[in-house]
Every structure is written in structure tokens, then in C-alpha cells.
Design a protein around this motif. Structure first.
Motif, mmCIF file in Angstrom:
data_model
loop_
_atom_site.group_PDB
_atom_site.id
_atom_site.type_symbol
_atom_site.label_atom_id
_atom_site.label_comp_id
_atom_site.label_asym_id
_atom_site.label_seq_id
_atom_site.Cartn_x
_atom_site.Cartn_y
_atom_site.Cartn_z
ATOM 1 N N LYS A 247 0.808 -1.215 0.000
ATOM 2 C CA LYS A 247 0.000 0.000 0.000
ATOM 3 C C LYS A 247 0.843 1.267 0.000
ATOM 4 O O LYS A 247 0.456 2.288 -0.570
ATOM 5 C CB LYS A 247 -0.928 -0.010 1.213
ATOM 6 C CG LYS A 247 -1.977 -1.120 1.204
ATOM 7 C CD LYS A 247 -2.793 -1.109 2.487
ATOM 8 C CE LYS A 247 -3.826 -2.219 2.496
ATOM 9 N NZ LYS A 247 -4.574 -2.280 3.779
ATOM 10 N N ALA A 248 1.993 1.209 0.642
ATOM 11 C CA ALA A 248 2.838 2.395 0.738
ATOM 12 C C ALA A 248 3.295 2.872 -0.637
ATOM 13 O O ALA A 248 3.590 4.056 -0.820
ATOM 14 C CB ALA A 248 4.052 2.110 1.612
ATOM 15 N N GLU A 249 3.340 1.966 -1.606
ATOM 16 C CA GLU A 249 3.770 2.321 -2.956
ATOM 17 C C GLU A 249 2.594 2.469 -3.914
ATOM 18 O O GLU A 249 2.793 2.557 -5.122
ATOM 19 C CB GLU A 249 4.736 1.254 -3.474
ATOM 20 C CG GLU A 249 6.016 1.151 -2.653
ATOM 21 C CD GLU A 249 6.817 -0.078 -3.019
ATOM 22 O OE1 GLU A 249 6.252 -1.186 -2.948
ATOM 23 O OE2 GLU A 249 7.991 0.067 -3.385
ATOM 24 N N GLY A 250 1.384 2.460 -3.384
ATOM 25 C CA GLY A 250 0.205 2.626 -4.221
ATOM 26 C C GLY A 250 -0.513 1.345 -4.558
ATOM 27 O O GLY A 250 -1.476 1.359 -5.336
ATOM 28 N N GLY A 251 -0.052 0.233 -4.004
ATOM 29 C CA GLY A 251 -0.714 -1.039 -4.248
ATOM 30 C C GLY A 251 -2.051 -1.133 -3.540
ATOM 31 O O GLY A 251 -2.377 -0.314 -2.669
#
Length: 223
Positions: free
Chosen positions: A178-182
């Protein structure tokens, strides 16, 4: 199929079809893998002499059971409850499928994991792998669960917002969480042995209460 793949049998009237990650005019939309699946895709109606109708109706033969599945099933039956087999006939059957794809064959012994990997390759995008994993779970519960939890299923490409790079891989970042946009982190989906079975529906238990009883051993005898 991924960016740059060319298919002369699709859109023949236009000189063939080249897949692009994103093409707004053609309706090609990027997805989390920057690729799509081409399997049993014949092309448009004009590409196959008008042989395609509605609801994916097409003139190509629909398989009921393909020879590769028969070969793999034979090898699995020969292997039985063992983790590998050195039976040359069983190995030859699996190697016949690999030879068709131009791949080298296995040498004895051939393991259960190798056989399951072959099934995953051969039947990709056909919704068969889950049933193979279930059979694996009945053989070795922890190994099957570890296999599922070890998959890189949380990886996805995320567009960084630069329109000039919408159809360029450099415009995307491979996100691992999630931290990378996942969409999710790997820890969000952790399977256990309880994930492999489902309860008997209450309606079925009401109609047949014996379904809740312990299974009864069945003895096979020869006449």
C-alpha cells in the motif's frame, strides 16, 4: 501478451494487431500487470471468415478433456501418495507435453511439485490450479498453505500520472504494498488450514443431519 506483442491473425484487414499497454482510441486499458491474456482468442469475425457470433460463439473446437490432462492425470495416479516417481512411462507422458512446447524433459525421479508446476503452466487461466492445490493440501497441508502464502500476489504496477508515459513501462512503478500505491499488503492475506475448507451449508444440514457426523470408513473389496 504485453507491450509490443504482434498478432497477424487479429485485425487482419488493418495489418494485424500490436498490443499496447494503453491506447485510448482502441480502448486498451492498462492493468496491474501491464499485460493481458491471449488464450483461445481467434480475432474478430472478419479474421475467421465470419465464424464468430454473439456470446463468444466461435467455430473452434471446445475441448472436453485434452490429451495433456490425460497424461498428467496418469502420471499423478502412478505417483499415488508418494512425493515422486521414477516410473519411466509416467515421466515420458509428462515429457511429451513439454516436448510439444520445445522444452527439455524431466529425468527420474520426477517430483510432485514438478508435476503440479507443469499443470499450472499447461492450464494457465483455466481455473484449474486451485483444485490442484486442494489435492496438494490433502497430501501435505502445510506445504500447500506455504505455497499459497509464498506467492507474489501483492505485486502490481501503478501508473505515476504522467500522460506522456501512459503507454511506457517507465511511467509505472512495481508496487509491493500500500505504501507504494498497491491495493493491499502481503500481510493482508494470510491463509491457514481453515482457509482450505468451507462449512456445510445450514440448509443442507437441516435436510440431511447425518452430514455433520464423522465420516465412515469405506472398505474396497474385490469380488
Amino acid at each position: 501478451m504485453t507491450d509490443g506483442y504482434y498478432y497477424p491473425n487479429i485485425e487482419k484487414a488493418k495489418g494485424g494487431y500490436t498490443y499496447e499497454i494503453y491506447n485510448a482510441d482502441r480502448g486498451d486499458e492498462s492493468n496491474e500487470m501491464l499485460a493481458h491474456i491471449k488464450k483461445y482468442v481467434l480475432g474478430h469475425s472478419a479474421d475467421v471468415d465470419g465464424g464468430i457470433g454473439g456470446s463468444q460463439d466461435a467455430p473452434n473446437n471446445i475441448y472436453l478433456m485434452r490429451l495433456a490432462d490425460v497424461y498428467f492425470t496418469y502420471a499423478e495416479a502412478v505417483m499415488g501418495a508418494a512425493n515422486s516417481t521414477s516410473d519411466q512411462t509416467a515421466i515420458d507422458r509428462v515429457n511429451a507435453v513439454r516436448a510439444r512446447a520445445g522444452l527439455a524433459g524431466y529425468q527420474a525421479p520426477m517430483s510432485w511439485e514438478q508435476l503440479i508446476a507443469e499443470r499450472r503452466r499447461e492450464f494457465a487461466i483455466e481455473a484449474n490450479n486451485w483444485f490442484d492445490i486442494l489435492r496438494w493440501w490433502y497430501r501435505d497441508q502445510q506445504a500447500a498453505v506455504n505455497y499459497l502464502n509464498g506467492m507474489n500476489r501483492h505485486y502490481m504496477y501503478v501508473w505515476q500520472g504522467d500522460e506522456a508515459l501512459r503507454n511506457d513501462r517507465s511511467g509505472y512503478v512495481l508496487a509491493t504494498g500500500k505504501a507504494e500505491g498497491g491495493q493491499y499488503d502481503a500481510s493482508d492475506i494470510t491463509l491457514s488450514n481453515n482457509s482450505m475448507v468451507m462449512p456445510v451449508p445450514q440448509a443442507c444440514l437441516t435436510a440431511s443431519p447425518q452430514l455433520a457426523d464423522a465420516p465412515v470408513e469405506y472398505e474396497f473389496t474385490e469380488e
